[in-house]
Design a protein around this motif. Structure first.
Motif, PDB file in Angstrom:
ATOM      1  N   THR A   1       0.846  -1.186   0.000  1.00 20.94           N
ATOM      2  CA  THR A   1       0.000   0.000   0.000  1.00 20.94           C
ATOM      3  C   THR A   1       0.885   1.242   0.000  1.00 20.94           C
ATOM      4  O   THR A   1       1.869   1.298   0.747  1.00 20.94           O
ATOM      5  N   LEU A   2       0.533   2.189  -0.832  1.00 17.04           N
ATOM      6  CA  LEU A   2       1.261   3.461  -0.880  1.00 17.04           C
ATOM      7  C   LEU A   2       0.350   4.583  -0.402  1.00 17.04           C
ATOM      8  O   LEU A   2      -0.800   4.688  -0.842  1.00 17.04           O
ATOM      9  N   ALA A   3       0.865   5.401   0.518  1.00 17.52           N
ATOM     10  CA  ALA A   3       0.108   6.560   0.995  1.00 17.52           C
ATOM     11  C   ALA A   3       0.229   7.705  -0.006  1.00 17.52           C
ATOM     12  O   ALA A   3       1.296   7.938  -0.581  1.00 17.52           O
ATOM     13  N   VAL A   4      -0.880   8.392  -0.232  1.00 16.47           N
ATOM     14  CA  VAL A   4      -0.886   9.546  -1.129  1.00 16.47           C
ATOM     15  C   VAL A   4      -0.354  10.748  -0.348  1.00 16.47           C
ATOM     16  O   VAL A   4      -0.981  11.185   0.627  1.00 16.47           O
ATOM     17  N   PRO A   5       0.801  11.288  -0.737  1.00 15.26           N
ATOM     18  CA  PRO A   5       1.351  12.416   0.034  1.00 15.26           C
ATOM     19  C   PRO A   5       0.553  13.693  -0.184  1.00 15.26           C
ATOM     20  O   PRO A   5      -0.012  13.926  -1.256  1.00 15.26           O
ATOM     21  N   VAL A   6       0.499  14.509   0.846  1.00 13.57           N
ATOM     22  CA  VAL A   6      -0.116  15.822   0.725  1.00 13.57           C
ATOM     23  C   VAL A   6       0.830  16.721  -0.070  1.00 13.57           C
ATOM     24  O   VAL A   6       2.016  16.834   0.273  1.00 13.57           O
ATOM     25  N   PRO A   7       0.364  17.351  -1.143  1.00 15.02           N
ATOM     26  CA  PRO A   7       1.265  18.154  -1.995  1.00 15.02           C
ATOM     27  C   PRO A   7       1.596  19.508  -1.366  1.00 15.02           C
ATOM     28  O   PRO A   7       1.159  20.568  -1.837  1.00 15.02           O
ATOM     29  N   TYR A   8       2.380  19.472  -0.290  1.00 18.66           N
ATOM     30  CA  TYR A   8       2.682  20.709   0.428  1.00 18.66           C
ATOM     31  C   TYR A   8       3.378  21.736  -0.462  1.00 18.66           C
ATOM     32  O   TYR A   8       3.114  22.941  -0.365  1.00 18.66           O
ATOM     33  N   GLY A   9       4.286  21.253  -1.332  1.00 18.19           N
ATOM     34  CA  GLY A   9       5.008  22.187  -2.186  1.00 18.19           C
ATOM     35  C   GLY A   9       4.084  22.975  -3.103  1.00 18.19           C
ATOM     36  O   GLY A   9       4.181  24.208  -3.206  1.00 18.19           O
ATOM     37  N   ASP A  10       3.157  22.258  -3.768  1.00 18.85           N
ATOM     38  CA  ASP A  10       2.217  22.935  -4.664  1.00 18.85           C
ATOM     39  C   ASP A  10       1.292  23.870  -3.891  1.00 18.85           C
ATOM     40  O   ASP A  10       0.974  24.976  -4.351  1.00 18.85           O
TER      41      ASP A  10
END
Length: 473
Positions: free
Chosen positions: A430-439
């Motif tokens: 399972t891969l967690a969807v990262p929060v796109p903090y940079g964008d």
């Protein structure tokens, strides 16, 4: 229209901005209708091979193009309506003279709204001319006969007529909506404000929007008839997005009041105290002026989250393939550049929407300064430096805007996670969807910079509006 153009340069600018907004909205709607009218030549593959860009060649990708074009018209129409509030002194005197001559308050507002409608008609005519002129100029097939844009397709005539009639009507409705708190009296034009403090009920709307958006995927799995799925799911998705966006915009009123109360409680400098009292006196000003900007940021935060979900899904598919086929070496399963190129186009559209929303914000800030010219002149006459007034306006604009920007980006990212989930499940991992903090940080910084630039432009009106002669107007 003759009376409007007979006023000062501010009146002419108001008419020109309204016409420009109407022209841009006409272009966007006609472009969206053109994309909708594209025929699908290859019915089995749902592809129109006469076009080069896949975004318009593939039928499955065209709804995204249409949605982006329609969403671009939201800040444009908001700009057209906001222009009705550009309260130049000559316009205020003209409306007051009409009231003094016997017109009712409704008739005075109708005259201002009609001015917006007529200016929109002029802009609509220019937009239609630019649309048909652009079709002729951009019709450039390559050696294979493929086109860069759907210049060979024309929407049905009644669709074009509907746009030509609807744009001025929508602009007039926006103008009436903006003028609903304005009282035109025989002795002047005043802006009414509410006396009660706002309640944080907008948080309920945001929660409802997140819940509705999160039900789209489970609902898709429940429905079996794909021919009916798309319409139902689009309606549910639209309702969820609309609830969350309205909640963010309406919540700015409560944010303004809360930050104003905190600044009044703990502030010590005159500029902060002045800004605090203004925020508490009219907390809904942020909801009116920041509506288009925050709506763009909700969409931008959602697009950043969707991009992150797609990237995680591609990475999970690639890892799953490499685990099941270790002897095949490194093979790219998809052309991810195509998908991310589409997201880049969406980012360009969002940036354009932010620029248009900033234009509406300039109009709102300038109108706020001009409408308070007598109060500003009185403060200067009692010894308040103009620099203090400028700092107060900066606090008043930036504090609710910064808080609203953070909330809008957070809600947009939450909408994407409620729609696609926060993890991608594959066979064995399972891969967690990262929060796109940079964008999100980049979007937020751009929006804050736009607000600062807008306030800087608005302060150019401050010196003229604090002249002591304004006390005798």
């Amino acid at each position: 229209m003759r009376l409007a153009l007979a006023g000062t340069r501010s009146d002419t600018v108001r008419v020109a901005l309204t016409g420009l907004a109407a022209g841009l909205a006409t272009l966007a709607y006609l472009a969206a209708l053109t994309v909708i009218a594209i025929p699908t030549v290859n019915g089995g593959g749902r592809v129109s091979p006469q076009y080069r860009p896949a975004l318009i060649a593939e039928a499955g990708l065209r709804p995204g193009v249409v949605i982006v074009l329609v969403l671009l018209t939201v800040p444009v129409l908001a700009l057209a309506g906001q222009c009705a509030l550009l309260g130049a002194p000559s316009r205020d005197r003209r409306l007051s003279a009409i009231r003094l001559a016997g017109a009712s308050p409704g008739q005075a507002v109708a005259i201002a709204a009609t001015e917006t409608g007529l200016a929109s008609v002029l802009g609509m005519i220019v937009g239609v001319g630019a649309y048909f002129g652009g079709r002729a100029l951009l019709h450039r097939p390559d050696a294979d006969g493929r086109l860069p844009l759907p210049t060979d397709v024309l929407p049905p005539v009644w669709w074009i007529v509907l746009v030509c009639v609807g744009i001025p009507v929508l602009a007039m409705l926006f103008a009436i909506l903006q003028l609903r708190r304005v009282a035109v009296t025989p002795f002047g034009v005043v802006r009414r404000t509410r006396t009660r403090a706002p309640l944080p009920w907008s948080g309920v709307l945001i929660a409802v929007g997140l819940v509705i958006t999160g039900s789209v995927m489970p609902l898709e799995r429940q429905l079996e008839d794909e021919s009916r799925n798309s319409g139902v799911l689009l309606v549910v998705l639209f309702v969820g997005l609309a609830c969350a966006t309205v909640g963010v915009v309406a919540g700015t009123g409560w944010i303004s009041y809360a930050t104003g109360w905190l600044m009044h409680r703990f502030g010590r400098r005159p500029a902060a105290l002045l800004a605090a009292r203004r925020l508490m006196a009219d907390p809904w000003n942020g909801s009116r002026t920041l509506a288009a900007l925050l709506a763009c940021l909700v969409f931008g935060g959602g697009a950043a989250g969707v991009r992150s979900s797609f990237a995680t899904q591609f990475a999970a598919d690639q890892e799953s393939y490499e685990r099941s086929n270790p002897e095949s070496g490194i093979i790219e399963l998809r052309d991810t550049d195509f998908y991310f190129g589409a997201f880049n186009l969406i980012n360009v559209a969002i940036a354009l929407g932010l620029v248009i929303a900033a234009g509406g914000l300039i109009v709102a800030v300038a109108e706020s300064i001009v409408s308070r010219r007598r109060a500003h002149a009185a403060l200067v006459a009692t010894g308040v430096p103009r620099s203090t007034l400028a700092k107060a306006m900066l606090w008043q604009s930036l504090v609710p805007a910064a808080a609203g920007i953070v909330v809008a980006l957070a809600v947009g990212a939450a909408l994407s996670q409620s729609l696609f989930g926060d993890e991608v499940v594959q066979d064995g991992f399972t891969l967690a969807v990262p929060v796109p903090y940079g964008d999100l940080v980049l979007l937020g910084a751009g929006a804050v910079a736009a607000v600062l630039a807008v306030v800087g432009v608005g302060l150019l009106f401050l010196r003229a509006s604090t002249a002591l002669e304004e006390l005798r107007v």
